[in-house]
Design a protein around this motif. Structure first.
Motif, PDB file in Angstrom:
ATOM      1  N   LEU A 416       0.858  -1.200   0.000  1.00 29.55           N
ATOM      2  CA  LEU A 416       0.000   0.000   0.000  1.00 29.55           C
ATOM      3  C   LEU A 416       0.874   1.223   0.000  1.00 29.55           C
ATOM      4  CD1 LEU A 416      -2.742  -1.076   2.571  1.00 29.55           C
ATOM      5  CD2 LEU A 416      -2.830  -1.144   0.078  1.00 29.55           C
ATOM      6  N   LEU A 417       0.633   2.084  -0.947  1.00 29.76           N
ATOM      7  CA  LEU A 417       1.415   3.320  -1.029  1.00 29.76           C
ATOM      8  C   LEU A 417       0.490   4.492  -0.732  1.00 29.76           C
ATOM      9  CD1 LEU A 417       3.438   2.611  -4.291  1.00 29.76           C
ATOM     10  CD2 LEU A 417       4.208   2.352  -1.911  1.00 29.76           C
ATOM     11  N   PRO A 418       0.904   5.480   0.013  1.00 31.21           N
ATOM     12  CA  PRO A 418       0.058   6.656   0.319  1.00 31.21           C
ATOM     13  C   PRO A 418      -0.162   7.493  -0.956  1.00 31.21           C
ATOM     14  CG  PRO A 418       2.274   6.985   1.158  1.00 31.21           C
ATOM     15  CD  PRO A 418       2.220   5.584   0.682  1.00 31.21           C
ATOM     16  N   GLN A 419      -1.380   7.977  -1.097  1.00 33.54           N
ATOM     17  CA  GLN A 419      -1.743   8.783  -2.263  1.00 33.54           C
ATOM     18  C   GLN A 419      -1.827  10.247  -1.858  1.00 33.54           C
ATOM     19  OE1 GLN A 419      -2.066   7.692  -5.305  1.00 33.54           O
ATOM     20  NE2 GLN A 419      -1.729   5.517  -4.731  1.00 33.54           N
ATOM     21  N   PRO A 420      -1.266  11.107  -2.599  1.00 34.97           N
ATOM     22  CA  PRO A 420      -1.369  12.525  -2.258  1.00 34.97           C
ATOM     23  C   PRO A 420      -2.796  13.055  -2.504  1.00 34.97           C
ATOM     24  CG  PRO A 420      -0.239  12.239  -4.340  1.00 34.97           C
ATOM     25  CD  PRO A 420      -0.463  10.866  -3.796  1.00 34.97           C
ATOM     26  N   ARG A 421      -3.257  14.082  -1.701  1.00 36.38           N
ATOM     27  CA  ARG A 421      -4.573  14.690  -1.860  1.00 36.38           C
ATOM     28  C   ARG A 421      -4.550  15.805  -2.839  1.00 36.38           C
ATOM     29  NH1 ARG A 421      -7.125  15.059   4.208  1.00 36.38           N
ATOM     30  NH2 ARG A 421      -7.119  12.785   4.586  1.00 36.38           N
TER      31      ARG A 421
END
Length: 421
Positions: A416-421
């Motif tokens: 799981l990679l964090p997604q930018p907002r």
């Protein structure tokens, strides 16, 4: 020490001329003197000087041959000329001093000494008998225009093959018998003589210029016959059949029990008939050492065979022992071809070894490193901190676990990679 004969001896060349003028071979002259033909040959070539009773007998025989031929021996380099009549009251000439009336006692021919089984030997009257083919007759008067015959002219006219064949035919049969006395083995004797002549053919320019080619080949044949490497041959382990006669067997056993140097000295002196200086020179020893070896060898033979205490009897027994065996040398052509084949084989072997050595050197130069790479030094402790230790080899279970982890890493859930907002 034996004394030289009182009768003056002519030069060596004149001795041979006197013998040939009487149409006598070396063997016939040797039988009349009581020596071997090799001894007569040494006297005629100047390699040894006649001494003792044999020398006196030889000198008297030469005087008798000179009186029969009616000539005076010439000195080396002296020209033939008529003897002028001596003046009244002058001293008698050399010819007149040696001339003496012949009586029935002097004309009676005596049988040759030690001529066993051949009966008395008589010398025919040479005054009316023409010389046979191959013999030269020396005349008192020679043509002034024709130069005298020299043996060197005939030798120079021979080709190397003919000269080698003549030397082989003259020396090989006797050398085989001598080698048999040294070894007691027939095959080794033949092979030693053939090997000696093969070496002589390879070095023929040196042998042809030697003062005594027969002595050169004889020394080489003795070295080959007494070589210690024969004991490692499979054929050498099986003994050959001994001589049929019991006395000959005892004599051969006694010879083989002597040390090689003593045996060689005894065969050369008492068998061949060489003098002590020649025997010492051929055995590469001093004259004193040769005398000691000869004395010890004679003592050893006389201790077991008292009948051979007399050197003359020992000589004839050695001759008879070597003559009882049918030892025949190979043909000269076979020996020459065998020597040439051996020389070609060793030449090709040397060339092949050189090529292999050069190829190995080139391969080493090609694959060798071009610079020096120093080895990695071992770790050292710095300020109490031990050097890092590399992990050791993995066990079987650890290798299985590593393989399992590598397989399941591909089948796991996605990261799981964090997604930018």
């Amino acid at each position: 020490m034996t004394q030289s004969p009182a009768i003056p001896l002519p030069p060596p060349k004149e001795r041979r001329r006197l013998r040939e003028a009487a149409s006598l071979t070396r063997a016939q002259l040797a039988s009349r003197v009581g020596v071997t033909s090799e001894t007569v040959r040494a006297w005629e070539t100047g390699r040894s000087t006649p001494r003792g009773r044999k020398g006196e007998k030889y000198a008297k025989l030469l005087v008798a041959l000179d009186d029969e031929a009616g000539m005076t021996p010439l000195q080396d380099g002296a020209a033939d000329s008529d003897d002028p009549e001596p003046a009244p009251g002058a001293a008698p000439s050399h010819r007149a001093a040696r001339a003496r009336p012949k009586t029935a006692a002097t004309d009676r021919k005596r049988p040759a000494a030690k001529d066993r089984g051949r009966g008395p030997v008589t010398v025919p009257d040479r005054s009316r008998t023409p010389a046979p083919h191959g013999h030269r007759v020396i005349l008192t008067e020679r043509p002034r225009t024709k130069p005298p015959y020299r043996p060197e002219d005939a030798i120079a006219a021979l080709t190397p093959d003919q000269a080698f064949d003549a030397l082989y035919a003259f020396c090989a049969p006797a050398l085989v018998r001598q080698a048999y006395l040294l070894t007691g083995r027939r095959e080794v004797a033949r092979e030693s003589v053939e090997r000696a002549f093969q070496i002589a053919w390879q070095r023929w320019p040196e042998v042809a210029r030697d003062r005594d080619p027969a002595g050169w080949v004889r020394a080489m044949a003795y070295e080959c016959a007494l070589s210690p490497w024969h004991r490692f041959r499979p054929r050498y382990r099986h003994p050959e059949p001994p001589p049929p006669d019991a006395f000959d067997r005892a004599l051969m056993d006694t010879l083989l029990k002597l040390p090689p140097s003593y045996r060689r000295t005894l065969v050369l002196h008492d068998g061949v008939g060489l003098g002590l200086p020649e025997t010492a020179a051929e055995t590469e020893a001093s004259t004193r050492a040769a005398v000691n070896r000869l004395a010890h060898a004679r003592e050893a033979v006389a201790e077991r065979l008292p009948e051979l205490a007399d050197p003359e009897t020992l000589h004839w027994r050695l001759v008879e022992l070597a003559s009882t065996e049918r030892l025949r040398a190979a043909k000269p052509l076979v020996v020459r071809k065998g020597g040439e084949r051996r020389a070609r084989f060793w030449t090709r072997a040397a060339i092949a070894f050189t090529v292999v050595l050069i190829g190995t050197t080139a391969l080493t130069v090609r694959t060798a490193p071009t610079r020096y790479e120093p080895p990695v030094p071992a770790g050292e402790t710095v300020q109490g901190v031990p050097p890092p230790v590399a992990p050791g080899p993995l066990s079987e279970s650890e290798r299985d676990l590593r393989a399992k982890l590598r397989k399941e890493e591909q089948k796991g859930p996605d990261r799981l990679l964090p997604q930018p907002r």
